[in-house]
Write a protein that holds these residues in place. Structure first.
Motif, PDB file in Angstrom:
ATOM      1  N   GLY A  90     -18.566 -42.227  12.956  1.00  0.00           N
ATOM      2  CA  GLY A  90     -18.606 -42.227  11.545  1.00  0.00           C
ATOM      3  C   GLY A  90     -17.709 -41.483  10.441  1.00  0.00           C
ATOM      4  N   GLY A  91     -17.352 -39.864  11.134  1.00  0.00           N
ATOM      5  CA  GLY A  91     -16.510 -38.412  10.917  1.00  0.00           C
ATOM      6  C   GLY A  91     -15.735 -38.552  10.010  1.00  0.00           C
ATOM      7  N   ILE A  92     -15.227 -37.596   9.350  1.00  0.00           N
ATOM      8  CA  ILE A  92     -13.866 -37.835   9.030  1.00  0.00           C
ATOM      9  C   ILE A  92     -12.861 -36.208   9.253  1.00  0.00           C
ATOM     10  N   TYR A  93     -11.172 -36.915   9.187  1.00  0.00           N
ATOM     11  CA  TYR A  93     -11.076 -36.334  10.487  1.00  0.00           C
ATOM     12  C   TYR A  93      -9.977 -34.879   9.083  1.00  0.00           C
ATOM     13  N   GLN A  94     -10.369 -34.406   8.428  1.00  0.00           N
ATOM     14  CA  GLN A  94      -9.192 -33.074   7.904  1.00  0.00           C
ATOM     15  C   GLN A  94     -10.022 -33.832   6.414  1.00  0.00           C
ATOM     16  N   GLU A  95      -9.731 -35.371   5.811  1.00  0.00           N
ATOM     17  CA  GLU A  95      -9.728 -35.666   4.543  1.00  0.00           C
ATOM     18  C   GLU A  95     -10.542 -37.225   4.846  1.00  0.00           C
ATOM     19  N   PRO A  96     -10.836 -37.568   3.352  1.00  0.00           N
ATOM     20  CA  PRO A  96     -11.642 -39.025   3.556  1.00  0.00           C
ATOM     21  C   PRO A  96     -10.369 -40.342   3.835  1.00  0.00           C
ATOM     22  N   LYS A  97      -9.164 -39.929   3.539  1.00  0.00           N
ATOM     23  CA  LYS A  97      -8.619 -41.514   3.997  1.00  0.00           C
ATOM     24  C   LYS A  97      -7.816 -40.953   5.136  1.00  0.00           C
ATOM     25  N   ASN A  98      -8.474 -39.764   5.737  1.00  0.00           N
ATOM     26  CA  ASN A  98      -8.031 -39.938   7.536  1.00  0.00           C
ATOM     27  C   ASN A  98      -9.453 -40.954   8.037  1.00  0.00           C
ATOM     28  N   PHE A  99      -9.152 -42.501   7.360  1.00  0.00           N
ATOM     29  CA  PHE A  99     -10.172 -42.757   8.721  1.00  0.00           C
ATOM     30  C   PHE A  99      -9.894 -43.397   9.609  1.00  0.00           C
ATOM     31  N   PHE A 100     -10.318 -43.067  11.174  1.00  0.00           N
ATOM     32  CA  PHE A 100     -10.921 -44.168  12.654  1.00  0.00           C
ATOM     33  C   PHE A 100     -11.510 -44.031  13.128  1.00  0.00           C
ATOM     34  N   PRO A 101     -12.401 -45.552  13.439  1.00  0.00           N
ATOM     35  CA  PRO A 101     -13.377 -45.034  14.403  1.00  0.00           C
ATOM     36  C   PRO A 101     -13.626 -44.892  15.722  1.00  0.00           C
ATOM     37  N   GLN A 102     -14.702 -43.604  15.089  1.00  0.00           N
ATOM     38  CA  GLN A 102     -14.972 -43.386  16.511  1.00  0.00           C
ATOM     39  C   GLN A 102     -16.393 -43.348  17.351  1.00  0.00           C
ATOM     40  N   PHE A 103     -16.646 -43.744  17.887  1.00  0.00           N
ATOM     41  CA  PHE A 103     -17.959 -43.861  18.787  1.00  0.00           C
ATOM     42  C   PHE A 103     -18.076 -42.763  20.642  1.00  0.00           C
ATOM     43  N   SER A 104     -20.260 -42.843  19.969  1.00  0.00           N
ATOM     44  CA  SER A 104     -20.234 -41.797  21.582  1.00  0.00           C
ATOM     45  C   SER A 104     -20.577 -43.009  22.289  1.00  0.00           C
ATOM     46  N   VAL A 105     -19.818 -42.792  23.520  1.00  0.00           N
ATOM     47  CA  VAL A 105     -19.706 -43.691  24.535  1.00  0.00           C
ATOM     48  C   VAL A 105     -20.392 -43.377  25.890  1.00  0.00           C
ATOM     49  N   SER A 106     -21.365 -43.606  26.668  1.00  0.00           N
ATOM     50  CA  SER A 106     -22.340 -43.320  28.243  1.00  0.00           C
ATOM     51  C   SER A 106     -20.626 -43.484  28.719  1.00  0.00           C
ATOM     52  N   ASN A 107     -20.685 -42.761  30.123  1.00  0.00           N
ATOM     53  CA  ASN A 107     -19.841 -42.714  31.155  1.00  0.00           C
ATOM     54  C   ASN A 107     -18.927 -43.731  32.003  1.00  0.00           C
ATOM     55  N   ASN A 108     -19.595 -44.750  31.999  1.00  0.00           N
ATOM     56  CA  ASN A 108     -19.440 -45.634  32.483  1.00  0.00           C
ATOM     57  C   ASN A 108     -18.781 -47.282  31.235  1.00  0.00           C
ATOM     58  N   TYR A 109     -18.332 -46.850  30.071  1.00  0.00           N
ATOM     59  CA  TYR A 109     -18.216 -47.909  29.273  1.00  0.00           C
ATOM     60  C   TYR A 109     -17.214 -48.288  29.097  1.00  0.00           C
ATOM     61  N   PHE A 110     -15.832 -47.006  29.498  1.00  0.00           N
ATOM     62  CA  PHE A 110     -14.618 -47.730  30.148  1.00  0.00           C
ATOM     63  C   PHE A 110     -14.450 -48.561  31.222  1.00  0.00           C
ATOM     64  N   ASP A 111     -15.752 -49.164  32.300  1.00  0.00           N
ATOM     65  CA  ASP A 111     -15.822 -49.870  33.111  1.00  0.00           C
ATOM     66  C   ASP A 111     -15.481 -51.332  32.227  1.00  0.00           C
ATOM     67  N   LEU A 112     -16.214 -51.566  31.451  1.00  0.00           N
ATOM     68  CA  LEU A 112     -16.759 -52.769  30.540  1.00  0.00           C
ATOM     69  C   LEU A 112     -15.536 -52.862  29.947  1.00  0.00           C
ATOM     70  N   TYR A 113     -14.632 -52.174  29.757  1.00  0.00           N
ATOM     71  CA  TYR A 113     -13.162 -52.436  28.646  1.00  0.00           C
ATOM     72  C   TYR A 113     -12.105 -52.070  29.756  1.00  0.00           C
TER      73      TYR A 113
END
Length: 384
Positions: A90-113
């Motif tokens: 839930g961080g902010i890139y440059q300014e609040p209007k620049n919203f996009f989802p951010q996740f911290s994930v484990s190394n095997n996360y992409f194996d499940l997706y």
């Protein structure tokens, strides 16, 4: 003259009235399609959910986290094949209007997706860089991110200034795959918290649990939750689709309202179309009586009216469907951050075409019946 030529001539006898009716149909069909696409975009996450993934979270609320020690106990449950961890950043890139989802994930996360298609070399580069991140193709296009770029993020939930290096850009395996997200290492977040806020370290937002058999989802979920019953952090495990629908339920009233409005638009244009056909039929009563006098059957008159109504309806709906694609593209470009997946479905196109048929037929019922029942003497006496 064939009946088809006669239908075309009748339809465009009053060009202004027909043109305005077609314009109304274009607007109605376009609005209907766009509103239906918005509703589908709302459910995109749930529709794309896998039936072999479960989500385990804190039973109280998503606001509360779970200990990272739960991972091994969840993995030991029979039927579970893999377990990945994720935290909403839930961080902010440059300014609040620049919203996009951010996740911290484990190394095997992409194996499940597997729907997140990431080249092997980029995945290796991501795993080797503690500050590395992976972003979606849509996100990269929106902000012009490239491999090697540094993305500064100002933390809100996790305070401080964070920097991430783009090591990979993933594509969606399907058109409905969300490619507007950012992923980085859970270990990087956790190690930083151990130094700056030890009490918040070693915590996990959700566990993503992969299972062997979708039909065992309920029993596996119950087994997982029973392990942590009466603990300080009880869990709630549900299918990924149920988890996604939980977010949709928060705004369900809005979704229902949008869906109702889309159908109200069709009902209104149906009334307009019915009025147009009624006016046309009333003006031609003398003509219909003449045709009857010449030996034409009442069914022939009904075909003329129904054919004219369907022709006008198809003309307006056809233009509305054609225009839906560029309008939806503009809408997606303008509001893409709120609707990561904004795609016109085949179901929407079928509904638009079905609406055109219904509007055409309903609008023609009363005029067709009236023309079939009109007596020759009464029709010839009519001025129109």
């Amino acid at each position: 003259m064939s009946i088809f030529k006669l239908i075309i001539k009748n339809a465009f006898r009053h060009k202004l009235r027909t043109g305005l009716t077609i314009l109304g149909l274009v607007v109605a069909t376009l609005s209907f399609g766009l509103l239906q696409t918005v509703v589908n975009a709302w459910y995109a996450g749930a529709d794309a959910a896998s039936n072999t993934r479960l989500i385990t979270r804190n039973s109280t609320s998503l606001v509360f986290s779970l200990p990272f020690t739960y991972e091994n106990r969840i993995r030991a449950v029979e039927g579970v094949t893999q377990v990945a961890m994720a935290n909403w950043f839930g961080g902010i890139y440059q300014e609040p209007k620049n919203f996009f989802p951010q996740f911290s994930v484990s190394n095997n996360y992409f194996d499940l997706y597997p729907e997140f298609v990431l080249p092997d070399d980029e995945r290796i580069a991501f795993q080797r860089d503690r500050k590395g991140c992976v972003i979606g193709r849509k996100l990269a296009k929106l902000y012009g991110f490239k491999i090697g770029d540094i993305i500064p993020i100002r933390g809100t939930i996790f305070s401080g200034q964070w920097e991430f290096v783009v090591r990979g850009i993933y594509d969606g395996r399907e058109a409905t795959t969300d490619s507007s997200q950012m992923f980085f290492h859970w270990e990087y977040l956790n190690e930083t918290l151990q130094k700056t806020a030890p009490r918040r370290a070693n915590q996990v937002g959700i566990y993503v649990v992969q299972i062997n058999r979708p039909d065992e989802a309920a029993s596996i979920s119950q087994t997982i939750d029973n392990q942590f019953k009466n603990s300080l952090a009880e869990t709630l495990t549900e299918t990924e689709k149920a988890f996604q629908l939980g977010f949709v339920a928060m705004t369900e009233t809005i979704v229902v309202a949008i869906r109702l409005v889309s159908f109200v638009v069709i009902i209104i244009i149906m009334a307009v179309m019915a009025n147009t056909m009624a006016m046309s039929a009333r003006e031609r009563l003398a003509e219909y009586a003449t045709l009857k006098a010449l030996g034409f059957k009442p069914v022939f008159l009904a075909k003329l009216i129904v054919g004219e109504s369907l022709l006008i309806s198809f003309a307006g709906a056809g233009l509305g469907i054609v225009l839906l694609f560029p309008v939806a593209h503009v809408f997606s470009e303008a509001l893409g951050k709120f609707f990561p997946v904004f795609r016109i479905s085949n179901e929407t196109l079928v509904l638009q075409m079905a609406s055109a048929v219904v509007v055409g037929l309903v609008a023609a019922i009363v005029p067709a019946v009236r023309s079939m029942r009109i007596k020759i003497v009464d029709g010839l006496r009519s001025i129109g």
